[in-house]
Scaffold this motif. Structure first.
Motif, mmCIF file in Angstrom:
data_model
loop_
_atom_site.group_PDB
_atom_site.id
_atom_site.type_symbol
_atom_site.label_atom_id
_atom_site.label_comp_id
_atom_site.label_asym_id
_atom_site.label_seq_id
_atom_site.Cartn_x
_atom_site.Cartn_y
_atom_site.Cartn_z
ATOM 1 N N LYS A 195 0.813 -1.224 0.000
ATOM 2 C CA LYS A 195 0.000 0.000 0.000
ATOM 3 C C LYS A 195 0.846 1.274 0.000
ATOM 4 O O LYS A 195 0.312 2.374 -0.118
ATOM 5 N N LYS A 196 2.172 1.137 0.151
ATOM 6 C CA LYS A 196 3.008 2.307 0.406
ATOM 7 C C LYS A 196 2.945 3.351 -0.709
ATOM 8 O O LYS A 196 2.943 4.565 -0.439
ATOM 9 N N GLU A 197 2.909 2.896 -1.963
ATOM 10 C CA GLU A 197 2.918 3.847 -3.081
ATOM 11 C C GLU A 197 1.660 4.704 -3.081
ATOM 12 O O GLU A 197 1.728 5.942 -3.173
ATOM 13 N N LYS A 198 0.496 4.065 -2.953
ATOM 14 C CA LYS A 198 -0.763 4.812 -2.995
ATOM 15 C C LYS A 198 -0.938 5.669 -1.746
ATOM 16 O O LYS A 198 -1.501 6.766 -1.818
ATOM 17 N N VAL A 199 -0.476 5.189 -0.596
ATOM 18 C CA VAL A 199 -0.538 6.015 0.619
ATOM 19 C C VAL A 199 0.237 7.308 0.402
ATOM 20 O O VAL A 199 -0.247 8.406 0.706
ATOM 21 N N ASP A 200 1.419 7.204 -0.151
ATOM 22 C CA ASP A 200 2.259 8.375 -0.420
ATOM 23 C C ASP A 200 1.565 9.331 -1.395
ATOM 24 O O ASP A 200 1.476 10.537 -1.146
ATOM 25 N N ILE A 201 1.059 8.800 -2.489
ATOM 26 C CA ILE A 201 0.404 9.633 -3.504
ATOM 27 C C ILE A 201 -0.819 10.340 -2.931
ATOM 28 O O ILE A 201 -1.020 11.548 -3.149
ATOM 29 N N ILE A 202 -1.633 9.594 -2.183
ATOM 30 C CA ILE A 202 -2.900 10.147 -1.692
ATOM 31 C C ILE A 202 -2.703 11.094 -0.517
ATOM 32 O O ILE A 202 -3.247 12.200 -0.497
ATOM 33 N N VAL A 203 -1.906 10.693 0.461
ATOM 34 C CA VAL A 203 -1.690 11.557 1.625
ATOM 35 C C VAL A 203 -0.971 12.844 1.235
ATOM 36 O O VAL A 203 -1.308 13.936 1.699
ATOM 37 N N ASN A 204 0.002 12.731 0.348
ATOM 38 C CA ASN A 204 0.783 13.903 -0.062
ATOM 39 C C ASN A 204 0.259 14.583 -1.326
ATOM 40 O O ASN A 204 0.878 15.518 -1.836
ATOM 41 N N LYS A 205 -0.878 14.101 -1.833
ATOM 42 C CA LYS A 205 -1.549 14.708 -2.991
ATOM 43 C C LYS A 205 -0.590 14.900 -4.161
ATOM 44 O O LYS A 205 -0.418 15.999 -4.693
#
Length: 239
Positions: A195-205
């Protein structure tokens, strides 16, 4: 947005269970939409094992944010998973359990479950209002059962919609964005390195983050909480 990061999945489960116990203790009646998936399963096990004496379930009403269109006895049923790991272990009135009937015709069940929510939940902004919506997030950035290829369902004027899994073609019933974002609190439970890639993209917009349904979770209350393990959060921890 609040972000809580813990070393392991089990620590996520323990800390979220403590959070949930406190929430329930503060209210006489609590309306909660549950999520399926591997992380909620660990949370349910924690609640059933170590919180039996800490939570009074008599005023808790359980709902589901999404459900696969399968029988309630099917191994893929979110309801069955919750029964196996939580409901069968706790003392909760049967009338407080409001399941999505995955065995029914999907389009009819989406309407019926919408009517259940209208009847059972308090209303705010002309919509049913949950105290807490628990969400997971897939490797593809989907949440509830709204997937990137059907992101338009997020903005549906209906309370529930019929969604289709992009790979299996399985039909699912899902809450839509307006109801999710009308909740008093929304909590993401996300664990695992995948999940790390999508967490980074979504949390950091980052970049085209809005193509992922999980990025559209933005409760009007501003009460959005992420419960993450270090594996899922490793990219945002680098910041």
């Amino acid at each position: 947005m609040k972000i809580h990061i813990y070393n392991t999945k089990q620590e996520v489960a323990i800390n979220f269970s403590n959070y949930l116990a406190t929430l329930i203790k503060e209210k006489n009646t609590v309306h909660i939409a549950l999520s399926g998936g591997s992380t909620p399963k660990i949370v349910f096990e924690e609640l059933a094992s170590n919180f039996l004496e800490k939570i009074n379930w008599s005023g808790v009403h359980l709902y589901w944010g999404d459900e696969r269109c399968v029988a309630s006895t099917d191994s893929e049923s979110n309801y069955k998973m919750t029964v196996d790991y939580l409901i069968s272990k706790i003392n909760i009135p049967q009338e407080n359990i409001h399941r999505i009937k995955g065995e029914q015709a999907p389009s009819i069940e989406a309407i019926r479950y919408s009517e259940v929510l209208i009847k059972e939940l308090p209303q705010e902004n002309t919509l049913p209002k949950f105290d807490l919506v628990i969400l997971g997030m897939g490797d593809d950035g989907h949440t509830a059962s709204i997937f990137p290829h059907e992101i338009n369902l997020w903005d549906s004027k209906n309370i529930c919609e019929v969604a289709i899994h992009p790979d299996s073609g399985q039909k699912r019933i899902s809450l839509t964005g307006a109801v999710i974002n009308n909740a008093d609190t929304v909590a993401f439970l996300v664990t695992g390195e995948s999940k790390k890639e999508k967490v980074d993209i979504i949390v950091n917009k980052k970049g085209d983050y809005k193509q992922y349904p999980a990025s559209l979770v933005a409760p009007k209350s501003n009460n959005l909480i992420w419960f993450l393990d270090t594996a899922a959060a490793q990219e945002i921890k680098k910041k």
